[in-house]
Each structure stands twice: as C-alpha cells, then as structure tokens.
Design an enzyme around this catalytic site. Structure first.
Site, PDB file in Angstrom:
ATOM      1  N   LYS A  69      44.553  46.247  21.171  1.00 59.21           N
ATOM      2  CA  LYS A  69      44.461  45.120  22.118  1.00 59.21           C
ATOM      3  C   LYS A  69      45.683  44.244  21.932  1.00 59.21           C
ATOM      4  CE  LYS A  69      41.457  43.500  25.166  1.00 59.21           C
ATOM      5  NZ  LYS A  69      40.492  44.250  25.983  1.00 59.21           N
TER       6      LYS A  69
HETATM    7  P1  NAD Z   1      39.394  38.027  35.114  1.00 60.58           P
HETATM    8  O1  NAD Z   1      40.441  37.110  34.591  1.00 60.58           O
HETATM    9  O2  NAD Z   1      39.675  38.878  36.293  1.00 60.58           O
HETATM   10  O3  NAD Z   1      38.044  37.224  35.462  1.00 60.58           O
HETATM   11  C1  NAD Z   1      37.395  36.366  34.574  1.00 60.58           C
HETATM   12  C2  NAD Z   1      36.658  35.358  35.453  1.00 60.58           C
HETATM   13  O4  NAD Z   1      35.799  34.580  34.627  1.00 60.58           O
HETATM   14  C3  NAD Z   1      37.606  34.402  36.168  1.00 60.58           C
HETATM   15  O5  NAD Z   1      37.232  34.312  37.527  1.00 60.58           O
HETATM   16  C4  NAD Z   1      37.409  33.077  35.410  1.00 60.58           C
HETATM   17  O6  NAD Z   1      37.582  31.948  36.251  1.00 60.58           O
HETATM   18  C5  NAD Z   1      35.981  33.205  34.942  1.00 60.58           C
HETATM   19  N1  NAD Z   1      35.694  32.444  33.719  1.00 60.58           N
HETATM   20  C6  NAD Z   1      36.445  32.362  32.608  1.00 60.58           C
HETATM   21  N2  NAD Z   1      35.816  31.609  31.684  1.00 60.58           N
HETATM   22  C7  NAD Z   1      34.658  31.204  32.251  1.00 60.58           C
HETATM   23  C8  NAD Z   1      33.582  30.409  31.806  1.00 60.58           C
HETATM   24  N3  NAD Z   1      33.584  29.880  30.585  1.00 60.58           N
HETATM   25  N4  NAD Z   1      32.544  30.203  32.652  1.00 60.58           N
HETATM   26  C9  NAD Z   1      32.533  30.757  33.886  1.00 60.58           C
HETATM   27  N5  NAD Z   1      33.524  31.535  34.365  1.00 60.58           N
HETATM   28  C10 NAD Z   1      34.583  31.745  33.549  1.00 60.58           C
HETATM   29  O7  NAD Z   1      38.954  38.914  33.849  1.00 60.58           O
HETATM   30  P2  NAD Z   1      38.163  40.283  33.876  1.00 60.58           P
HETATM   31  O8  NAD Z   1      39.140  41.398  33.835  1.00 60.58           O
HETATM   32  O9  NAD Z   1      37.109  40.226  34.924  1.00 60.58           O
HETATM   33  O10 NAD Z   1      37.494  40.245  32.423  1.00 60.58           O
HETATM   34  C11 NAD Z   1      36.303  39.515  32.173  1.00 60.58           C
HETATM   35  C12 NAD Z   1      35.721  39.989  30.847  1.00 60.58           C
HETATM   36  O11 NAD Z   1      35.469  41.396  30.941  1.00 60.58           O
HETATM   37  C13 NAD Z   1      36.618  39.817  29.627  1.00 60.58           C
HETATM   38  O12 NAD Z   1      35.792  39.602  28.495  1.00 60.58           O
HETATM   39  C14 NAD Z   1      37.301  41.167  29.486  1.00 60.58           C
HETATM   40  O13 NAD Z   1      37.746  41.430  28.166  1.00 60.58           O
HETATM   41  C15 NAD Z   1      36.146  42.060  29.866  1.00 60.58           C
HETATM   42  N6  NAD Z   1      36.523  43.411  30.332  1.00 60.58           N
HETATM   43  C16 NAD Z   1      37.369  43.590  31.384  1.00 60.58           C
HETATM   44  C17 NAD Z   1      37.655  44.870  31.828  1.00 60.58           C
HETATM   45  C18 NAD Z   1      38.513  45.123  33.039  1.00 60.58           C
HETATM   46  O14 NAD Z   1      38.612  46.298  33.435  1.00 60.58           O
HETATM   47  N7  NAD Z   1      39.098  44.129  33.652  1.00 60.58           N
HETATM   48  C19 NAD Z   1      37.107  45.972  31.160  1.00 60.58           C
HETATM   49  C20 NAD Z   1      36.248  45.756  30.088  1.00 60.58           C
HETATM   50  C21 NAD Z   1      35.956  44.463  29.683  1.00 60.58           C
END
Ligand code: NAD
Length: 448
Positions: free
Chosen positions: A138
């Site tokens: 990561k």
């Molecule tokens: P992203 O940046 O696209 O979206 C995150 C969203 O959450 C944003 O809209 C943000 O405004 C919102 N957010 C952040 N903190 C918040 C809070 N405290 N309360 C409410 N909303 C909040 O990110 P993502 O890619 O969707 O990733 C989200 C999570 O999923 C992370 O933990 C990431 O590690 C995990 N993840 C992502 C992927 C992927 O393919 N993108 C895969 C596995 C895990």
C-alpha cells in the site's frame, strides 16, 4: 462465533502465543480512543488471534506479522504559485510470498505510516482470501487532493513514482487507486514508469483508463463485489432482497457503485452519509438521480426527494444492511452498541475497531469483513494485470462473470471456515488467508 476476547491482543515485539481473557467492557474502560483506532494495532491483534487459532509456527508468525519493506520519501514539488513544497509519501510492501505486491495509493492529509502498514497487510490477507497470485502492499502521500490543482497533483504523482522506480513494476509491486486517487493518477504513474523504462508498461498499475490498458468493469468492481456478498449473505441468512433496507456511508467509488448495483438488484437504499451531510428516505433513494444531482452540484446535499439527517446518527438507524464505504474507524466503542443492522458489510478498509467487533458479536450482527467484502476491486485489478500482460482484453460480461464467481466462492469459503473452526467471519477470513500465505512462505523457504 468466537467466545474469546481479542482485546488487547497486541504484543509489542515477539508474539507471545498468549491471549488475554479481558472482556470488551474492561478493555473499553482501559483503552484510549487513540489506541482503539490505531489501524496497525487492530490488524496486528486480529492477525495474532487468528495465528494462535491456526497454531501457526512461531517463525512464520514473526515473518508474516511485520511488513517486508517500508519506504519513506520526501518529495519536492513546484507549486502553481512558484513556491516549492515538500510532501511525505510511503510505500509499504507487506508480503511478496504469493506474487508481486498489490495495493492502492492514498492521497489524504491524515495518511500515517501505521495506517499504510495496516492497509498493506490487509492487502496480503485480501489477495489470499480471494486466492489471486499477489502479495500485499500500500502507498500514501500526505496531501489534501481537494486543495491541490491538477498540475500540482500530477507533479506530486510523477515525483513520487520516480522515487519508487526500482521498487515498483509488473513483477514487483503493482499500485492501484485508493482514497483521493483515481484513473488519471494511475495514467500519470504508468506514463512516468514507462518514460523511465523507455517503453510503455501498462501492467505497472491497475485502475487505469480503459483506453490505456484498464479493464472493463474495474471502476464498478468493488461495488459489484459488495453486491455479490450481500446477495450471498441474504441467502445464507434466509433473508429476501425484497424489503431489504440498506444504509451506506461514503458515496465515492465504492459506495456509489455499491448503491447503484444494489438498487438495480432490488435492494432499497434508504440512507447515504457523506462528509458534508446525509440523506434518508424510508421508501428508497433514487440512486441514478442522486448521482446526477451530485455530479451537477458537487454534493449530495440539497437532493429534493430525501430528508436531510445527521451523518453520524444515520448509521444507527434500523436497516438490514449497513455498508461503511468511506474510511477507517467509523464503528467504534462509541456507536457499535447503537447499530440496528442485521448485516454489516465492510466496503471500506478497517471501518470497525476490535472493541466494536466484540460488541457486534454480542449483538449477533453478521459481519462480512473488509478483506472479503471489498475484494472485488483487487480481483478485477488482477484481471486487468492479466489482460495487460496478454495484450488481449475481455468484454465487460466476461470480467463480471469471473468476478461474481470468485466473490461468491470466497464468501462460501469464509463462512465454511467460520463454521468448521467455530470463529466469526472476520477471524475465519484471516485464518484462511494466513494459512494460504504461510503455506507458500514455508514452501518457498527462507532465503539465505
Ligand atoms: P473515494 O475517495 O472515491 O470515496 C470515499 C467517499 O467517502 C468520498 O465521497 C468521501 O467524501 C466520503 N467520506 C470520507 N470520509 C467520510 C466520513 N467520515 N463520513 C462520510 N463520508 C466520508 O474512495 P473509495 O475508493 O470509494 O474508497 C473508500 C474506502 O473503500 C476506503 O477505505 C478504501 O480503502 C476502500 N476500498 C476501495 C477500493 C476501490 O476499488 N476504490 C477497493 C477496496 C477498498
């Protein structure tokens, strides 16, 4: 369900093979919120518990408990106003036993080395749960992408990539997007790496735009995987999609795609929480319309056909499925007892603390742990890496069918492991993963 406590199973140096018998209540009394929410400690205590359950060899235990390599870079970047700023970035490679390191890069002001360590080890376990040939890694850069211009983000990304040039690569470590990074970021990394290699190397990153070696279906893959494990959980618990109410925190890549796909399957998305507000409609939010509204206005707020509610309180409203899909540590000792969901499906990495786990177990909440629930993203990243190396690209249908099969098989593996070892789903997922990585590590042997 496991009846032993996991708190605070965090030996500081060498694993002790002992386990505390303290209860959740006594641990809550002695643990500060800072300790409870340290993601590395959370990962390590679950790892130790699962390793103990597996009766893991002491030497392999030590090998797998700590990351293989931790890189810290301080990146000088020319800002738009002519000044020079220095940003700190990390790349942690936890294990490369089963294949190249794999894991996203996060841009956020809150990135810490402990967080990146935890996320790297979760990637090792996640890739092993879905049985794809990758290790875990990561990365992160301490910066606020919302306050940076595209030019500044591009220069941060290119310099960060250049600093890591000998540590990443299709056979070494393959980054992907995470919070605060996207397809464009991956395109810049791919281009920078390719310039150094003097040839185009698309398979150095995944999550790229489709026209430069990205996979069809990658953008929606994590949300799609979530929808598959929700389907499987309903079947397992004899529940029906009809009338199944879902609340989602985070409407980014993971949350919005999960919402869209679940709504298409007939689930009722009654609540969405975001950074700056939350929406509730007991009859179901119109997700395509909400997506258009957010695209137009930049926020979910002000959406006409929903009630505006408190973003923290929304998570504790009655629903069948709660999906935290934003960030770590949102379900803690402070709110776990108040949750009213039957199923907790972890879209985000590390949304639930160890203390909260115990409270949820006492309440009988069925948890689909992060290293299973959100593994759809890395699974389709694996498909992207395979397609890049073949130079032959699959249809979206082929990608989705392969993804659905891996997600439903992995759900079945984890639930079967939980039953046969009398542990909860999270510990079952860790045990399954550790067992696979330990087997390969032993088979390869310890070099020199
Ligand atoms: P992203 O940046 O696209 O979206 C995150 C969203 O959450 C944003 O809209 C943000 O405004 C919102 N957010 C952040 N903190 C918040 C809070 N405290 N309360 C409410 N909303 C909040 O990110 P993502 O890619 O969707 O990733 C989200 C999570 O999923 C992370 O933990 C990431 O590690 C995990 N993840 C992502 C992927 C992927 O393919 N993108 C895969 C596995 C895990």
């Amino acid at each position: 369900m496991a009846n032993e406590s996991l708190i605070p199973a965090t030996p500081k140096k060498v694993p002790t093979m002992q386990h505390t018998n303290s209860t959740a209540a006594s641990a809550i009394a002695t643990m500060t919120m800072e300790q409870e929410t340290n993601p590395w400690e959370a990962q390590a205590s679950r790892f130790d518990f699962a390793a103990q359950k597996l009766n893991l060899d002491q030497g392999i235990w030590k090998v797998l408990r700590y990351p293989t390599r931790e890189i810290i870079v301080h990146i000088p970047v020319s800002m738009d106003d002519g000044s020079v700023e220095v940003f700190t970035g990390y790349r942690v490679q936890h294990s490369i036993a089963r294949g190249p390191g794999k894991g996203g890069i996060r841009y956020s002001p809150d990135v810490t080395l402990d967080e990146v360590r935890a996320l790297a080890s979760w990637m090792t376990w996640k890739c092993a749960v879905v049985n794809i040939p990758f290790g875990g890694a990561k990365g992160g850069v301490i910066c606020d992408p919302r306050k940076l211009s595209q030019g500044e983000l591009e220069r941060i990304t290119r310099r960060y990539t250049a600093e890591l040039i000998e540590f990443i690569g299709p056979e070494k470590d393959v980054p992907a997007p995470d919070m605060g990074t996207d397809e464009q970021t991956m395109a810049w990394i791919m281009d920078t790496y390719s310039m150094h290699m003097r040839q185009t190397v698309t398979s150095v990153v995944t999550g790229k735009p489709v026209n430069i070696g990205g996979s069809r279906g990658r953008r929606e893959a994590t949300g799609r995987g979530i929808s598959v494990v929700c389907d499987e959980a309903l079947k397992h618990l004899n529940m029906s999609v009809e009338g199944c109410r879902v609340i989602i925190q985070g409407f980014g890549n993971v949350g919005s795609n999960a919402a869209k796909l679940l709504a298409e399957k007939g689930y009722t998305i009654i609540g969405i929480a975001e950074y700056d507000g939350a929406l509730f409609n007991p009859n179901g939010l119109d997700i395509p319309n909400l997506l258009s509204h957010r695209q137009r206005s930049g926020s979910i707020n002000g959406f006409a056909s929903a009630e505006s509610v408190d973003k923290h309180e929304l998570l504790t409203r009655e629903c069948e499925i709660l999906i935290p899909a934003a960030t770590e540590n949102v379900i803690t000792s402070r709110n776990a007892a108040a949750l009213q969901c039957r199923i907790l499906c972890e879209g985000a990495n590390g949304p639930t603390t160890v203390v909260a786990d115990e409270i949820l177990a006492e309440k009988g909440v069925f948890v689909i742990p992060d290293i299973l629930a959100n593994a759809g993203g890395v699974t389709t990243s694996y498909f992207e890496w395979v397609q890049d190396r073949m130079g032959y690209f699959w249809t979206e249908l082929e990608v989705n069918q392969r993804l659905d099969r891996i997600m439903s098989d992995s759900f079945a593996d984890v639930v079967a492991y939980a039953t046969s070892h009398d542990v909860n789903n999270r510990i079952a997922a860790y045990m399954l993963a550790i067992d696979r990585v330990a087997y390969t590590t032993k088979q390869r042997g310890i070099y020199a």
